[in-house]
Design a protein around this motif. Structure first.
Motif, PDB file in Angstrom:
ATOM      1  N   PHE A  17     140.352  22.986  73.053  1.00 40.86           N
ATOM      2  CA  PHE A  17     141.458  22.472  73.873  1.00 40.86           C
ATOM      3  C   PHE A  17     141.402  20.942  73.833  1.00 40.86           C
ATOM      4  O   PHE A  17     140.356  20.346  73.560  1.00 40.86           O
ATOM      5  CB  PHE A  17     141.409  23.010  75.315  1.00 40.86           C
ATOM      6  N   PRO A  18     142.531  20.284  74.095  1.00 38.78           N
ATOM      7  CA  PRO A  18     142.627  18.834  73.862  1.00 38.78           C
ATOM      8  C   PRO A  18     142.118  17.985  75.027  1.00 38.78           C
ATOM      9  O   PRO A  18     142.877  17.586  75.918  1.00 38.78           O
ATOM     10  CB  PRO A  18     144.136  18.621  73.643  1.00 38.78           C
ATOM     11  N   ALA A  19     140.828  17.686  74.993  1.00 35.23           N
ATOM     12  CA  ALA A  19     140.221  16.859  76.037  1.00 35.23           C
ATOM     13  C   ALA A  19     138.877  16.335  75.544  1.00 35.23           C
ATOM     14  O   ALA A  19     138.339  16.805  74.530  1.00 35.23           O
ATOM     15  CB  ALA A  19     140.040  17.660  77.325  1.00 35.23           C
ATOM     16  N   HIS A  20     138.333  15.372  76.277  1.00 32.02           N
ATOM     17  CA  HIS A  20     137.029  14.783  75.976  1.00 32.02           C
ATOM     18  C   HIS A  20     135.997  15.884  75.737  1.00 32.02           C
ATOM     19  O   HIS A  20     135.985  16.910  76.431  1.00 32.02           O
ATOM     20  CB  HIS A  20     136.603  13.901  77.150  1.00 32.02           C
ATOM     21  N   LEU A  21     135.116  15.676  74.771  1.00 31.92           N
ATOM     22  CA  LEU A  21     134.184  16.727  74.384  1.00 31.92           C
ATOM     23  C   LEU A  21     133.320  17.190  75.549  1.00 31.92           C
ATOM     24  O   LEU A  21     133.023  18.377  75.675  1.00 31.92           O
ATOM     25  CB  LEU A  21     133.291  16.243  73.231  1.00 31.92           C
ATOM     26  N   GLY A  22     132.906  16.270  76.420  1.00 31.23           N
ATOM     27  CA  GLY A  22     132.056  16.644  77.538  1.00 31.23           C
ATOM     28  C   GLY A  22     132.677  17.697  78.439  1.00 31.23           C
ATOM     29  O   GLY A  22     131.969  18.522  79.038  1.00 31.23           O
ATOM     30  N   THR A  23     133.999  17.699  78.536  1.00 34.99           N
ATOM     31  CA  THR A  23     134.673  18.668  79.405  1.00 34.99           C
ATOM     32  C   THR A  23     134.590  20.086  78.864  1.00 34.99           C
ATOM     33  O   THR A  23     134.819  21.049  79.604  1.00 34.99           O
ATOM     34  CB  THR A  23     136.148  18.295  79.619  1.00 34.99           C
ATOM     35  N   HIS A  24     134.243  20.251  77.589  1.00 37.39           N
ATOM     36  CA  HIS A  24     134.140  21.596  77.019  1.00 37.39           C
ATOM     37  C   HIS A  24     132.920  22.337  77.562  1.00 37.39           C
ATOM     38  O   HIS A  24     132.974  23.562  77.743  1.00 37.39           O
ATOM     39  CB  HIS A  24     134.114  21.507  75.492  1.00 37.39           C
ATOM     40  N   TRP A  25     131.832  21.627  77.801  1.00 36.32           N
ATOM     41  CA  TRP A  25     130.687  22.246  78.489  1.00 36.32           C
ATOM     42  C   TRP A  25     131.105  22.688  79.894  1.00 36.32           C
ATOM     43  O   TRP A  25     130.785  23.793  80.324  1.00 36.32           O
ATOM     44  CB  TRP A  25     129.540  21.256  78.604  1.00 36.32           C
ATOM     45  N   MET A  26     131.818  21.798  80.588  1.00 40.52           N
ATOM     46  CA  MET A  26     132.201  22.082  81.969  1.00 40.52           C
ATOM     47  C   MET A  26     133.152  23.273  82.053  1.00 40.52           C
ATOM     48  O   MET A  26     133.008  24.145  82.928  1.00 40.52           O
ATOM     49  CB  MET A  26     132.847  20.847  82.594  1.00 40.52           C
ATOM     50  N   ALA A  27     134.130  23.320  81.157  1.00 42.14           N
ATOM     51  CA  ALA A  27     135.097  24.413  81.186  1.00 42.14           C
ATOM     52  C   ALA A  27     134.412  25.755  80.936  1.00 42.14           C
ATOM     53  O   ALA A  27     134.726  26.756  81.593  1.00 42.14           O
ATOM     54  CB  ALA A  27     136.192  24.163  80.154  1.00 42.14           C
TER      55      ALA A  27
END
Length: 475
Positions: free
Chosen positions: A274-284
């Protein structure tokens, strides 16, 4: 003979690398990067920032021109086609990410495709030519990042593509243009004077310009070097040269051409879902795991049962945005990623539309959310983790942690899912048949005789049947 300094060593390697140096792993990984970059770039041509940059770039004209992706009615000088297509690639923060931290592909691929169209008819660029130049540009970025421990962490001062991306695009352009080792050295030195953009413009419409400028300035540096412009021939050796960007800069020579080892062979990239900062992928991913304790995938979240949401993440200030007001701020918010994943059970391109960002029920979750930074959670894409703890009204707690999300280089996206992502992105602006043909061309890129067919597919200028016929003849 190896040069006695780092800058000369880089120039010799850039000039000396050949297609025979490419390994099967490097070719496979770089083709995945190219396909993903084309997809996010095509999707990015729908964004407001891309349209603004096209309007700006139309004031420039040239005897030679290159494709603006997904716009068959617009051609621009190669420098500005590189610029707007690079902006498109990073316009939604959907492009690949490497370690040490940078977005490697978007600074390089638009340059090479623009140049491949602008060369004389008798100088066709093959798919193998493009793969070699692409990997030279990626390699230069990676090697420069490895000269600093600071570069291994999520950045705090500069946006890395604006620094290493600029030199990487200069190296890639120099390779494709066939510059000798002396002019390769000048291209790197000239590019260094274009490098650098402050991280304060993250989460704004200006951040994608860092990528577009990296490509444009790298191409300009290589073009000026080809005309004989001179610069400091020790640019990579000096603290006052490239070392100005990193306090702990310690450059080293590259491997011998006789047994060259590519960084991409050793370290794959992360590809986002999904289109967002890489760090947010851990959070999601942590939030989605926690949500399963409260609701099934298609059920509504019982948000009234939630008292507090505690998020654990590394201390990355520009991704700490408790109440994002725009799509760009939402893409750089740990809090938004967790809340959107909990509320909807997924995150997608649609999640960042203004009507979804401003939903009252999302705002309610954001008000319940608190972000903490454990001392053991380091701001490195190699080691960070994210944890979500939901405290319920009855006092019960639910906790889930993500150490490696799907799409990270330790858990790479399956090829079928990468193709699915590309097709979903590309078909927002191209016919499905054209998107399928691009997948086929990239999959067989090392066999392609003329990259002009790929450019034609990207602009969608001809009938799909004609493009398919041409591409099948080329492979």
């Amino acid at each position: 003979m190896w040069a006695k300094n780092i800058t000369g060593n880089f120039a010799n390697v850039i000039h000396g690398l050949k297609a025979s140096h490419l390994t099967d792993v490097v070719i496979r990984r770089s083709k995945r990067m190219i396909l993903d970059t084309l997809g996010v770039g095509l999707l990015g041509t729908r964004t407001d920032v891309f349209q603004k940059m096209v309007q700006y770039s139309k004031i420039y004209s040239s005897d030679t021109s290159s494709t603006v992706w997904a716009h068959p009615d617009i051609r621009l000088p190669p420098l500005y086609a590189t610029f707007v297509n690079g902006v498109a690639v990073h316009s939604m923060d959907f492009d690949d990410t490497w370690h040490p931290t940078t977005h490697p592909s978007g600074a390089v691929l638009p340059v090479l495709l623009a140049v491949s169209e602008a060369l004389p008819e008798n100088k066709k660029i093959s798919g193998l030519d493009l793969l070699l130049a692409f990997n030279v540009g990626i390699e230069v970025q990676g090697r420069l990042m490895h000269f600093s421990n600071e570069a291994s962490d999520v950045p705090k001062r500069f946006h890395p593509p604006s620094i290493v991306g600029t030199l990487g695009s200069a190296a890639a352009a120099a390779k494709l243009l066939g510059l000798d080792q002396f002019k390769c050295k000048e291209a790197l030195a000239i590019a260094a004077s274009y490098a650098g953009a402050p991280l304060a413009n993250a989460a704004t419409q200006t951040k994608p310009l860092h990528m577009g400028n990296a490509g444009r300035h790298g191409l300009e540096a290589a073009s000026l070097a080809s005309l004989g412009l001179q610069a400091n021939k020790l640019i990579l050796d000096l603290k006052s040269g490239f070392g100005a960007f990193y306090a702990d800069y310690l450059p080293q020579t590259l491997p011998s051409l006789q047994s060259y080892s590519w960084l991409l062979d050793q370290q794959d990239v992360a590809i986002k879902s999904f289109p967002a900062h890489l760090g947010t992928h851990w959070m999601a991913e942590a939030a989605l795991a926690a949500r399963k304790h409260l609701a099934k995938s298609r059920e509504s979240l019982p948000s009234g049962r939630i008292k507090t949401i505690v998020l654990k993440a590394p201390d990355v200030q520009y991704v700490n945005r408790p109440f994002p007001a725009s799509e760009h701020e939402a893409r750089h918010s740990f809090q938004f990623a967790a809340s959107a994943a909990l509320l909807d059970g997924y995150i997608s391109v649609e999640s960042f539309k203004q009507q979804n960002i401003s939903r009252p029920e999302l705002s309610e979750l954001l008000r319940k959310t608190h972000l903490v930074h454990p001392s053991d959670n380091q701001p490195s894409f190699k080691n960070l983790y994210c944890e979500v703890t939901i405290v319920l009204q009855d006092g019960d707690t639910l906790t889930e942690r993500c150490d490696t999300f799907y799409g990270h280089w330790r858990k790479p996206l399956r090829q079928a899912d990468l193709v699915k992502k590309f097709q979903s992105n590309a078909t927002t602006v191209l016919l499905p048949e054209a998107a399928e043909s691009i997948v086929e061309v990239v999959d067989n890129l090392e066999k392609l005789e003329d990259c002009g067919s790929l450019a034609s597919l990207l602009k969608g200028a001809e009938s799909t049947s004609e493009l398919l016929k041409r591409s099948s003849r080329q492979i």
